[in-house]
Design a protein around this motif. Structure first.
Motif, PDB file in Angstrom:
ATOM      1  N   GLN A  53     -56.989 -64.229  28.140  1.00 18.79           N
ATOM      2  CA  GLN A  53     -56.708 -64.490  26.727  1.00 18.79           C
ATOM      3  C   GLN A  53     -57.482 -63.505  25.844  1.00 18.79           C
ATOM      4  OE1 GLN A  53     -57.736 -68.437  25.485  1.00 18.79           O
ATOM      5  NE2 GLN A  53     -56.691 -68.236  23.532  1.00 18.79           N
ATOM      6  N   ALA A  54     -58.724 -63.198  26.195  1.00 16.97           N
ATOM      7  CA  ALA A  54     -59.520 -62.229  25.440  1.00 16.97           C
ATOM      8  C   ALA A  54     -58.919 -60.828  25.566  1.00 16.97           C
ATOM      9  CB  ALA A  54     -60.965 -62.237  25.915  1.00 16.97           C
ATOM     10  N   VAL A  55     -58.404 -60.508  26.735  1.00 19.25           N
ATOM     11  CA  VAL A  55     -57.774 -59.201  26.936  1.00 19.25           C
ATOM     12  C   VAL A  55     -56.526 -59.083  26.072  1.00 19.25           C
ATOM     13  CG1 VAL A  55     -56.591 -57.737  28.623  1.00 19.25           C
ATOM     14  CG2 VAL A  55     -58.710 -58.895  29.255  1.00 19.25           C
ATOM     15  N   ARG A  56     -55.723 -60.135  26.034  1.00 18.20           N
ATOM     16  CA  ARG A  56     -54.529 -60.118  25.174  1.00 18.20           C
ATOM     17  C   ARG A  56     -54.904 -59.997  23.706  1.00 18.20           C
ATOM     18  NH1 ARG A  56     -52.725 -63.833  28.964  1.00 18.20           N
ATOM     19  NH2 ARG A  56     -53.357 -65.609  27.693  1.00 18.20           N
ATOM     20  N   ALA A  57     -55.934 -60.724  23.267  1.00 19.88           N
ATOM     21  CA  ALA A  57     -56.380 -60.647  21.870  1.00 19.88           C
ATOM     22  C   ALA A  57     -56.927 -59.249  21.559  1.00 19.88           C
ATOM     23  CB  ALA A  57     -57.441 -61.703  21.603  1.00 19.88           C
ATOM     24  N   TYR A  58     -57.654 -58.666  22.508  1.00 16.71           N
ATOM     25  CA  TYR A  58     -58.182 -57.304  22.350  1.00 16.71           C
ATOM     26  C   TYR A  58     -57.041 -56.315  22.131  1.00 16.71           C
ATOM     27  CZ  TYR A  58     -59.880 -52.761  23.950  1.00 16.71           C
ATOM     28  OH  TYR A  58     -60.158 -51.415  24.065  1.00 16.71           O
ATOM     29  N   TRP A  59     -56.023 -56.378  22.990  1.00 14.38           N
ATOM     30  CA  TRP A  59     -54.898 -55.449  22.863  1.00 14.38           C
ATOM     31  C   TRP A  59     -54.076 -55.721  21.607  1.00 14.38           C
ATOM     32  CZ3 TRP A  59     -54.490 -50.895  24.605  1.00 14.38           C
ATOM     33  CH2 TRP A  59     -55.164 -50.527  25.759  1.00 14.38           C
ATOM     34  N   ARG A  60     -53.986 -56.972  21.205  1.00 17.00           N
ATOM     35  CA  ARG A  60     -53.277 -57.294  19.968  1.00 17.00           C
ATOM     36  C   ARG A  60     -53.977 -56.633  18.782  1.00 17.00           C
ATOM     37  NH1 ARG A  60     -53.910 -62.601  19.707  1.00 17.00           N
ATOM     38  NH2 ARG A  60     -52.531 -62.840  21.476  1.00 17.00           N
ATOM     39  N   GLU A  61     -55.312 -56.749  18.732  1.00 11.60           N
ATOM     40  CA  GLU A  61     -56.060 -56.110  17.640  1.00 11.60           C
ATOM     41  C   GLU A  61     -55.971 -54.586  17.720  1.00 11.60           C
ATOM     42  OE1 GLU A  61     -59.850 -57.239  16.024  1.00 11.60           O
ATOM     43  OE2 GLU A  61     -59.755 -59.131  17.134  1.00 11.60           O
ATOM     44  N   ASN A  62     -56.041 -54.060  18.942  1.00  8.50           N
ATOM     45  CA  ASN A  62     -55.945 -52.616  19.133  1.00  8.50           C
ATOM     46  C   ASN A  62     -54.597 -52.092  18.640  1.00  8.50           C
ATOM     47  OD1 ASN A  62     -55.980 -49.961  20.008  1.00  8.50           O
ATOM     48  ND2 ASN A  62     -56.330 -50.454  22.152  1.00  8.50           N
ATOM     49  N   LEU A  63     -53.511 -52.721  19.038  1.00 10.36           N
ATOM     50  CA  LEU A  63     -52.174 -52.273  18.637  1.00 10.36           C
ATOM     51  C   LEU A  63     -51.921 -52.485  17.150  1.00 10.36           C
ATOM     52  CD1 LEU A  63     -50.105 -53.462  21.721  1.00 10.36           C
ATOM     53  CD2 LEU A  63     -50.836 -51.136  21.153  1.00 10.36           C
ATOM     54  N   GLN A  87     -66.170 -51.642  17.178  1.00 13.15           N
ATOM     55  CA  GLN A  87     -66.400 -53.016  16.734  1.00 13.15           C
ATOM     56  C   GLN A  87     -65.544 -54.003  17.528  1.00 13.15           C
ATOM     57  OE1 GLN A  87     -65.406 -52.602  12.594  1.00 13.15           O
ATOM     58  NE2 GLN A  87     -67.449 -51.882  12.029  1.00 13.15           N
ATOM     59  N   ILE A  88     -64.292 -53.655  17.761  1.00  7.33           N
ATOM     60  CA  ILE A  88     -63.388 -54.541  18.509  1.00  7.33           C
ATOM     61  C   ILE A  88     -63.865 -54.687  19.952  1.00  7.33           C
ATOM     62  CG2 ILE A  88     -61.040 -54.759  19.429  1.00  7.33           C
ATOM     63  CD1 ILE A  88     -60.054 -53.483  16.791  1.00  7.33           C
ATOM     64  N   GLU A  89     -64.293 -53.584  20.566  1.00  6.69           N
ATOM     65  CA  GLU A  89     -64.781 -53.651  21.946  1.00  6.69           C
ATOM     66  C   GLU A  89     -66.020 -54.535  22.056  1.00  6.69           C
ATOM     67  OE1 GLU A  89     -65.296 -49.583  23.077  1.00  6.69           O
ATOM     68  OE2 GLU A  89     -63.162 -49.302  23.474  1.00  6.69           O
ATOM     69  N   LYS A  90     -66.934 -54.422  21.106  1.00  6.85           N
ATOM     70  CA  LYS A  90     -68.116 -55.285  21.127  1.00  6.85           C
ATOM     71  C   LYS A  90     -67.729 -56.740  20.928  1.00  6.85           C
ATOM     72  CE  LYS A  90     -71.509 -51.915  19.651  1.00  6.85           C
ATOM     73  NZ  LYS A  90     -72.426 -51.477  18.597  1.00  6.85           N
ATOM     74  N   LYS A  91     -66.759 -56.983  20.052  1.00  6.66           N
ATOM     75  CA  LYS A  91     -66.309 -58.352  19.770  1.00  6.66           C
ATOM     76  C   LYS A  91     -65.796 -59.041  21.027  1.00  6.66           C
ATOM     77  CE  LYS A  91     -62.858 -60.772  16.943  1.00  6.66           C
ATOM     78  NZ  LYS A  91     -61.818 -60.577  15.909  1.00  6.66           N
TER      79      LYS A  91
END
Length: 103
Positions: free
Chosen positions: A20-30, A91-95
């Motif tokens: 779920q964190a990986v999906r949220a990470y990629w959602r923010e990245n995209l 910032q997103i990676e640290k989050k």
């Protein structure tokens, strides 16, 4: 080849990060990439081509603003967007605990 069947669906094999964190990470990245690409397109294509006639009524250093955006402004904005992307991705990676930096 790595056997991925040993990992649980909630975690990735190399890190203790949930799917779920990986999906949220990629959602923010995209989302970030989409926003920055829209800005870049607007500045390079919009200001340099579509709105050139309107912008040419203002000049910078003797050059019409539309011409300036087409020749130099869009490049400056592109470089600024690279720095914005770099800082924001840090910032997103640290989050999401995906940073390579040792804290």
């Amino acid at each position: 080849m790595t056997d991925l069947s040993a990992s649980t669906p909630e975690t990735t094999p190399d890190h203790d990060v949930s799917a779920q964190a990986v999906r949220a990470y990629w959602r923010e990245n995209l989302t970030l990439m989409g926003i920055l690409l829209v800005i870049w397109f607007t500045v390079s294509f919009g200001f340099g081509i579509l709105f050139r006639d309107v912008l040419d009524q203002v000049s910078i250093g003797g050059a019409p603003l539309g011409f300036w955006f087409a020749q130099q402004g869009s490049i400056f904005v592109f470089v600024i967007l690279i720095f914005v992307y770099s800082v924001r991705m840090g910032q997103i990676e640290k989050k999401y605990g995906m940073s390579d930096e040792n804290d």
